[in-house]
Design a protein around this motif. Sequence first.
Motif, short mmCIF file in Angstrom:
data_model
loop_
_atom_site.label_atom_id
_atom_site.label_comp_id
_atom_site.label_asym_id
_atom_site.label_seq_id
_atom_site.Cartn_x
_atom_site.Cartn_y
_atom_site.Cartn_z
N ARG A 73 0.83 -1.19 0.00
CA ARG A 73 0.00 0.00 0.00
C ARG A 73 0.87 1.24 0.00
N VAL A 74 0.42 2.26 -0.70
CA VAL A 74 1.16 3.52 -0.74
C VAL A 74 0.80 4.31 0.52
N ILE A 75 1.81 4.69 1.29
CA ILE A 75 1.58 5.47 2.51
C ILE A 75 1.96 6.91 2.21
N LEU A 76 1.02 7.80 2.45
CA LEU A 76 1.24 9.22 2.16
C LEU A 76 2.10 9.86 3.24
N PRO A 77 2.94 10.82 2.87
CA PRO A 77 3.77 11.51 3.87
C PRO A 77 2.91 12.35 4.82
N ASP A 78 3.45 12.61 6.01
CA ASP A 78 2.68 13.36 7.01
C ASP A 78 2.61 14.85 6.64
N PRO A 79 1.61 15.57 7.16
CA PRO A 79 1.40 16.97 6.76
C PRO A 79 2.48 17.95 7.23
N VAL A 80 3.14 17.71 8.36
CA VAL A 80 4.09 18.68 8.90
C VAL A 80 5.49 18.52 8.32
N PHE A 81 6.04 17.29 8.39
CA PHE A 81 7.41 17.05 7.96
C PHE A 81 7.52 16.48 6.55
N SER A 82 6.40 16.10 5.95
CA SER A 82 6.38 15.45 4.63
C SER A 82 7.29 14.22 4.61
N ASP A 83 7.14 13.38 5.62
CA ASP A 83 7.97 12.19 5.78
C ASP A 83 7.09 10.95 5.91
N VAL A 84 7.35 9.94 5.09
CA VAL A 84 6.56 8.71 5.10
C VAL A 84 6.81 7.92 6.39
N LYS A 85 8.03 7.97 6.90
CA LYS A 85 8.39 7.24 8.12
C LYS A 85 7.56 7.71 9.31
N VAL A 86 7.30 9.01 9.36
CA VAL A 86 6.47 9.57 10.44
C VAL A 86 5.06 9.01 10.36
N THR A 87 4.51 8.93 9.14
CA THR A 87 3.16 8.40 8.97
C THR A 87 3.10 6.93 9.39
N LYS A 88 4.11 6.15 9.04
CA LYS A 88 4.15 4.74 9.45
C LYS A 88 4.15 4.63 10.97
N PHE A 89 4.96 5.48 11.61
CA PHE A 89 5.04 5.48 13.07
C PHE A 89 3.68 5.82 13.68
N VAL A 90 3.03 6.84 13.13
CA VAL A 90 1.73 7.27 13.65
C VAL A 90 0.69 6.18 13.43
N ASN A 91 0.79 5.45 12.32
CA ASN A 91 -0.13 4.34 12.08
C ASN A 91 0.02 3.26 13.14
N HIS A 92 1.25 3.01 13.58
CA HIS A 92 1.46 2.04 14.66
C HIS A 92 0.96 2.58 15.99
N LEU A 93 1.07 3.87 16.18
CA LEU A 93 0.69 4.53 17.43
C LEU A 93 -0.82 4.62 17.59
N MET A 94 -1.52 4.61 16.47
CA MET A 94 -2.97 4.87 16.44
C MET A 94 -3.79 3.76 17.07
N TYR A 95 -4.82 4.15 17.81
CA TYR A 95 -5.84 3.24 18.35
C TYR A 95 -7.18 3.54 17.70
N ASP A 96 -7.93 2.51 17.34
CA ASP A 96 -9.31 2.63 16.85
C ASP A 96 -9.47 3.61 15.70
N GLY A 97 -8.48 3.74 14.84
CA GLY A 97 -8.59 4.62 13.68
C GLY A 97 -8.53 6.10 14.01
N LYS A 98 -8.10 6.45 15.21
CA LYS A 98 -8.03 7.86 15.62
C LYS A 98 -6.68 8.44 15.20
N LYS A 99 -6.55 8.70 13.92
CA LYS A 99 -5.26 9.11 13.38
C LYS A 99 -4.88 10.54 13.79
N SER A 100 -5.85 11.43 13.82
CA SER A 100 -5.54 12.82 14.18
C SER A 100 -5.04 12.91 15.62
N ILE A 101 -5.61 12.09 16.51
CA ILE A 101 -5.15 12.07 17.90
C ILE A 101 -3.72 11.53 17.96
#
Length: 158
Positions: free
Chosen positions: A9-37
């Motif tokens: 799957r293509v993972i989009l870069p995060d809005p602040v740093f434009s880094d895909v690694k950050v988005t992957k990390f946040v996806n692991h951090l996320m609970y119940d689909g609460k990505k913004s939190i």
Amino acid sequence: MRKAKPKKRVILPDPVFSDVKVTKFVNHLMYDGKKSIAFDIFYSALETVKSKLPNEEKTPLEVWKKALDNITPQVEVKSRRVGGATFQVPTEIRPDRKEFISMKNLILYSRKRGGKTMADKLAAEIIDAFNEQGAAYKRKEDMHRMAEANRAFAHFRF
């Protein structure tokens, strides 16, 4: 293999740093689909890192990346049955799995940590990993020690 490998799957870069690694990390951090939190937790953790390491010449994002590098294992042991006996066989880790393990360990040991908010816990674990200490770093060291102890069984590699 009969079936084709599933497409990555293509993972989009995060809005602040434009880094895909950050988005992957946040996806692991996320609970119940609460990505913004999860993004809020990560960004506030980086702010805390910035305030706790004021004389550091690196940016908080670079500190986080260095912390991830410090807790990334190179080898792991896998159980392998050979003639009724089970051996712990040391094996190299694929690059994508290395990234996965380091992120999961950082998050896991941040959650187990004592602290006020998840952002504070995550910031403390990032700083510890950056300084090559803390639970996540110890986990990597234990994995390496286990692989070194079982190096004699490396010829059972599969």
